[in-house]
Structures are given as C-alpha cells and as structure tokens.
Design a protein around this motif. Structure first.
Motif, PDB file in Angstrom:
ATOM      1  N   GLY A  10       0.209  -2.650  12.113  1.00 24.09           N
ATOM      2  CA  GLY A  10      -0.052  -2.657  10.674  1.00 24.09           C
ATOM      3  C   GLY A  10      -0.088  -1.238  10.111  1.00 24.09           C
ATOM      4  N   ILE A  11      -0.638  -0.315  10.913  1.00 25.02           N
ATOM      5  CA  ILE A  11      -0.758   1.066  10.425  1.00 25.02           C
ATOM      6  C   ILE A  11       0.630   1.700  10.226  1.00 25.02           C
ATOM      7  N   GLN A  12       1.611   1.255  10.999  1.00 21.46           N
ATOM      8  CA  GLN A  12       2.969   1.785  10.825  1.00 21.46           C
ATOM      9  C   GLN A  12       3.575   1.303   9.511  1.00 21.46           C
ATOM     10  N   VAL A  13       3.215   0.093   9.112  1.00 16.50           N
ATOM     11  CA  VAL A  13       3.672  -0.422   7.812  1.00 16.50           C
ATOM     12  C   VAL A  13       3.051   0.442   6.705  1.00 16.50           C
ATOM     13  N   VAL A  14       1.760   0.745   6.856  1.00 15.61           N
ATOM     14  CA  VAL A  14       1.080   1.612   5.875  1.00 15.61           C
ATOM     15  C   VAL A  14       1.791   2.970   5.790  1.00 15.61           C
ATOM     16  N   TYR A  15       2.034   3.581   6.953  1.00  9.61           N
ATOM     17  CA  TYR A  15       2.636   4.918   6.950  1.00  9.61           C
ATOM     18  C   TYR A  15       4.060   4.894   6.407  1.00  9.61           C
ATOM     19  N   TYR A  16       4.784   3.823   6.647  1.00  2.93           N
ATOM     20  CA  TYR A  16       6.151   3.722   6.102  1.00  2.93           C
ATOM     21  C   TYR A  16       6.106   3.812   4.576  1.00  2.93           C
ATOM     22  N   VAL A  17       5.150   3.130   3.988  1.00  4.51           N
ATOM     23  CA  VAL A  17       5.037   3.133   2.524  1.00  4.51           C
ATOM     24  C   VAL A  17       4.510   4.492   2.033  1.00  4.51           C
ATOM     25  N   VAL A  18       3.574   5.052   2.785  1.00  3.55           N
ATOM     26  CA  VAL A  18       2.914   6.291   2.348  1.00  3.55           C
ATOM     27  C   VAL A  18       3.793   7.529   2.574  1.00  3.55           C
ATOM     28  N   CYS A  19       4.306   7.678   3.795  1.00  6.68           N
ATOM     29  CA  CYS A  19       5.078   8.878   4.137  1.00  6.68           C
ATOM     30  C   CYS A  19       5.868   8.628   5.418  1.00  6.68           C
ATOM     31  N   LYS A  20       7.192   8.724   5.305  1.00  8.35           N
ATOM     32  CA  LYS A  20       8.072   8.438   6.466  1.00  8.35           C
ATOM     33  C   LYS A  20       7.846   9.475   7.586  1.00  8.35           C
ATOM     34  N   ARG A  21       7.531  10.698   7.171  1.00  8.83           N
ATOM     35  CA  ARG A  21       7.283  11.752   8.162  1.00  8.83           C
ATOM     36  C   ARG A  21       6.020  11.423   8.974  1.00  8.83           C
ATOM     37  N   LYS A  22       5.010  10.973   8.284  1.00 14.27           N
ATOM     38  CA  LYS A  22       3.750  10.596   8.938  1.00 14.27           C
ATOM     39  C   LYS A  22       3.996   9.443   9.910  1.00 14.27           C
ATOM     40  N   LEU A  23       4.812   8.487   9.473  1.00  9.80           N
ATOM     41  CA  LEU A  23       5.153   7.350  10.339  1.00  9.80           C
ATOM     42  C   LEU A  23       5.795   7.846  11.628  1.00  9.80           C
ATOM     43  N   TRP A  24       6.754   8.757  11.511  1.00 10.67           N
ATOM     44  CA  TRP A  24       7.471   9.262  12.681  1.00 10.67           C
ATOM     45  C   TRP A  24       6.494   9.997  13.607  1.00 10.67           C
ATOM     46  N   LEU A  25       5.686  10.911  13.042  1.00 10.91           N
ATOM     47  CA  LEU A  25       4.761  11.713  13.860  1.00 10.91           C
ATOM     48  C   LEU A  25       3.775  10.815  14.604  1.00 10.91           C
ATOM     49  N   PHE A  26       3.195   9.883  13.887  1.00 11.21           N
ATOM     50  CA  PHE A  26       2.211   8.982  14.490  1.00 11.21           C
ATOM     51  C   PHE A  26       2.860   8.143  15.598  1.00 11.21           C
ATOM     52  N   SER A  27       4.046   7.605  15.301  1.00 12.45           N
ATOM     53  CA  SER A  27       4.705   6.692  16.236  1.00 12.45           C
ATOM     54  C   SER A  27       5.169   7.401  17.499  1.00 12.45           C
ATOM     55  N   LYS A  28       5.409   8.710  17.393  1.00 11.65           N
ATOM     56  CA  LYS A  28       5.844   9.476  18.574  1.00 11.65           C
ATOM     57  C   LYS A  28       4.641  10.025  19.337  1.00 11.65           C
ATOM     58  N   GLY A  29       3.471   9.587  18.964  1.00 13.04           N
ATOM     59  CA  GLY A  29       2.267   9.962  19.718  1.00 13.04           C
ATOM     60  C   GLY A  29       1.678  11.302  19.317  1.00 13.04           C
TER      61      GLY A  29
END
Ligand code: SF4
Length: 167
Positions: A10-29
């Motif tokens: 769910g948090i990845q859905v949040v980050y996708y909407v908020v900031c694509k860069r944040k999504l990438w950084l978070f998802s890559k650990g």
C-alpha cells in the motif's frame, strides 16, 4: 487484475502518487524512514489511536483496523491531510486487494485524528481502470536502472529523503 498483479505494498501506491523518485528509492531498499521524526509520529498515532480495534496485515497490505457493516470497512489513520489523494488511493488499493481475496468490502474510512476529520472512500468501476494504471506505473518506475530525477515538491521539506535529495 488478479492477486498476482496486486503484489505491491500500500505504501508503494502512496509513494507513486506522492513522488515517483521516493517510490523508487524506497522500493530499492534505500530507507531513510527510520530517521524521520514524522514517520515515528505517524507510527505512534497508529499504535495509540483505536488501539482496541482489529488490524490486518500480510506481505502487501497493512490495514490499520477494520470493522464490519454489510461487509468489511477498511480504516486508515493518518497524521495530516496534505497527502489526502495518495491516502485515498492507498485505501482503494486495500479495498480492491481484499475484494480479490473474495472478501466483501463495503467502503473505507480515512481518519485524521489531529484534524478531527474522517473521510469515506468508495471504490467505483472507473477506479479499477485508474488503479490498473497506477500499478502499471509502479512496475515501470521500478524497472528503471536509476531513480527518476528530483522534482521540487511542496512536501520535500517534510520528506524522509530530503537530505538524500538535497544534501
Ligand atoms: S525529497 Fe522530494 S524529490 Fe526527494 S524523494 Fe522526497 S518528495 Fe521526492
């Protein structure tokens, strides 16, 4: 969509909407969240508000709590309304995810205890199309070899990655 496609958190859905860069950084650990006072405050709020209610979590979804009313009602507790659109999509994702597990879901509720606000969230047929686009978008961002470039956003100052992006 089937459950295989609903593999994101769910948090990845949040980050996708908020900031694509944040999504990438978070998802890559690359996690800075544990350093963030704001994240700690959010966690504290989750743990102390509605603490007698039942929660649910699996490898993808972590629902703050649920109640029943002709089906399941999904509840999420949030610190601030600044990212309300992203929160709405998180709840819609949870609702759709649970429906795909054959759970009858009635609606969702976003709680903003600090602002004494609650917001009902419904899932429509059009939302299904939009959610599909979001999930495909997440897939695309995660396939990138490097994080998307920094985009100055109003919430950068409160983001756990602020130092990483601007330092
Ligand atoms: S500081 Fe701004 S650009 Fe960097 S990850 Fe956070 S929201 Fe995105």
């Amino acid at each position: 969509m089937n459950l295989k496609e609903l593999k994101f958190k769910g948090i990845q859905v949040v980050y996708y909407v908020v900031c694509k860069r944040k999504l990438w950084l978070f998802s890559k650990g690359i996690s800075m969240e544990h350093f963030s006072e704001r994240v700690s405050l959010g966690k504290f709020l989750d743990e102390t508000s509605f603490k007698d209610e039942e929660d649910y979590s699996d490898e993808n979804v972590s629902i703050d709590f649920y109640t029943t009313e002709e089906g399941l009602v999904v509840h999420e507790i949030k610190l601030s309304r600044a990212l309300e659109e992203a929160h709405i999509w998180q709840v819609k994702y949870y609702m759709y995810y649970l429906s795909n597990m054959s759970v009858k879901v009635s609606y969702g509720i976003l709680h903003y205890p600090k602002q004494r606000k609650v917001l009902r969230v419904y899932f429509s047929e059009e939302d299904q199309e939009e959610l599909k686009k979001i999930l495909e978008g997440i897939e695309k961002i995660l396939s990138m070899p490097k994080p998307p470039p920094l985009e100055v956003k109003p919430y950068c100052k409160k983001c756990a990655y602020e130092e990483f992006c601007y330092g």
